[in-house]
Design a protein around this motif. Structure first.
Motif, mmCIF file in Angstrom:
data_model
loop_
_atom_site.group_PDB
_atom_site.id
_atom_site.type_symbol
_atom_site.label_atom_id
_atom_site.label_comp_id
_atom_site.label_asym_id
_atom_site.label_seq_id
_atom_site.Cartn_x
_atom_site.Cartn_y
_atom_site.Cartn_z
ATOM 1 N N ARG A 1 -44.068 2.043 -16.930
ATOM 2 C CA ARG A 1 -45.291 2.840 -17.043
ATOM 3 C C ARG A 1 -45.181 3.730 -18.273
ATOM 4 N NH1 ARG A 1 -46.187 5.889 -11.633
ATOM 5 N NH2 ARG A 1 -44.046 6.449 -12.066
ATOM 6 N N ALA A 2 -46.278 3.847 -18.987
ATOM 7 C CA ALA A 2 -46.292 4.664 -20.195
ATOM 8 C C ALA A 2 -46.461 6.141 -19.875
ATOM 9 C CB ALA A 2 -47.418 4.208 -21.122
ATOM 10 N N LYS A 3 -47.097 6.449 -18.745
ATOM 11 C CA LYS A 3 -47.383 7.847 -18.435
ATOM 12 C C LYS A 3 -46.807 8.249 -17.086
ATOM 13 C CE LYS A 3 -51.538 8.204 -21.166
ATOM 14 N NZ LYS A 3 -52.962 8.535 -21.181
ATOM 15 N N ALA A 4 -45.515 8.102 -16.920
ATOM 16 C CA ALA A 4 -44.855 8.563 -15.701
ATOM 17 C C ALA A 4 -44.548 10.047 -15.864
ATOM 18 C CB ALA A 4 -43.579 7.771 -15.472
ATOM 19 N N ARG A 5 -44.328 10.717 -14.758
ATOM 20 C CA ARG A 5 -44.053 12.152 -14.806
ATOM 21 C C ARG A 5 -42.664 12.427 -14.240
ATOM 22 N NH1 ARG A 5 -47.440 16.264 -15.504
ATOM 23 N NH2 ARG A 5 -49.263 14.961 -15.101
ATOM 24 N N ASN A 6 -41.884 13.191 -14.980
ATOM 25 C CA ASN A 6 -40.579 13.643 -14.500
ATOM 26 C C ASN A 6 -40.846 14.696 -13.417
ATOM 27 O OD1 ASN A 6 -38.181 15.026 -14.069
ATOM 28 N ND2 ASN A 6 -37.504 14.797 -16.187
ATOM 29 N N ILE B 1 -44.290 14.385 -19.198
ATOM 30 C CA ILE B 1 -44.757 12.996 -19.225
ATOM 31 C C ILE B 1 -43.710 12.169 -19.978
ATOM 32 C CG2 ILE B 1 -46.556 11.428 -20.045
ATOM 33 C CD1 ILE B 1 -47.536 13.215 -17.843
ATOM 34 N N VAL B 2 -43.256 11.085 -19.340
ATOM 35 C CA VAL B 2 -42.239 10.226 -19.946
ATOM 36 C C VAL B 2 -42.672 8.774 -19.826
ATOM 37 C CG1 VAL B 2 -40.299 11.781 -19.545
ATOM 38 C CG2 VAL B 2 -40.922 10.132 -17.799
#
Length: 105
Positions: free
Chosen positions: A63-68, A74-75
């Motif tokens: 995924r291009a817009k995953a969240r830590n 946003i990672v």
């Protein structure tokens, strides 16, 4: 909660008590079994233990817009494999008969 957990040491003790095989030998067998499972999984093999279940790899999409979750940053996450376990019918049946505890929800 600790009574609900079975560790490798507990497993060695249980096998020792049921078979009277020396604990060191039981420990070696269990360690070797786990190493073989890990090695086979890392080689991409599926491991089927009839009556128990199947260990296999499954591809997780990137995924291009995953969240830590820790930082909120946003990672980007690359596609990668994860290990999954699918219980066999006998294991599913054994677990389905367990009483439901209100605290386990």
């Amino acid at each position: 909660m600790a009574d609900d957990k079975l560790t490798k040491i507990d497993l060695v003790e249980s096998v020792y008590l049921n078979t009277k095989i020396e604990k060191q030998d039981v420990q070696k067998v269990i360690d070797n079994l786990l190493e073989q499972l890990k090695s086979s999984m890392s080689d991409g093999k599926t491991i089927e233990l009839r009556g128990f279940g199947t260990f296999e790899k499954r591809l997780r999409k990137g995924r291009a817009k995953a969240r830590n979750p820790k930082t909120g940053e946003i990672v980007s996450v690359e596609p990668h494999y994860v290990a999954v376990f699918r219980p066999g019918r006998e294991l599913k049946n054994a677990i389905s008969d367990l009483p439901v505890d209100d605290e386990s929800k």
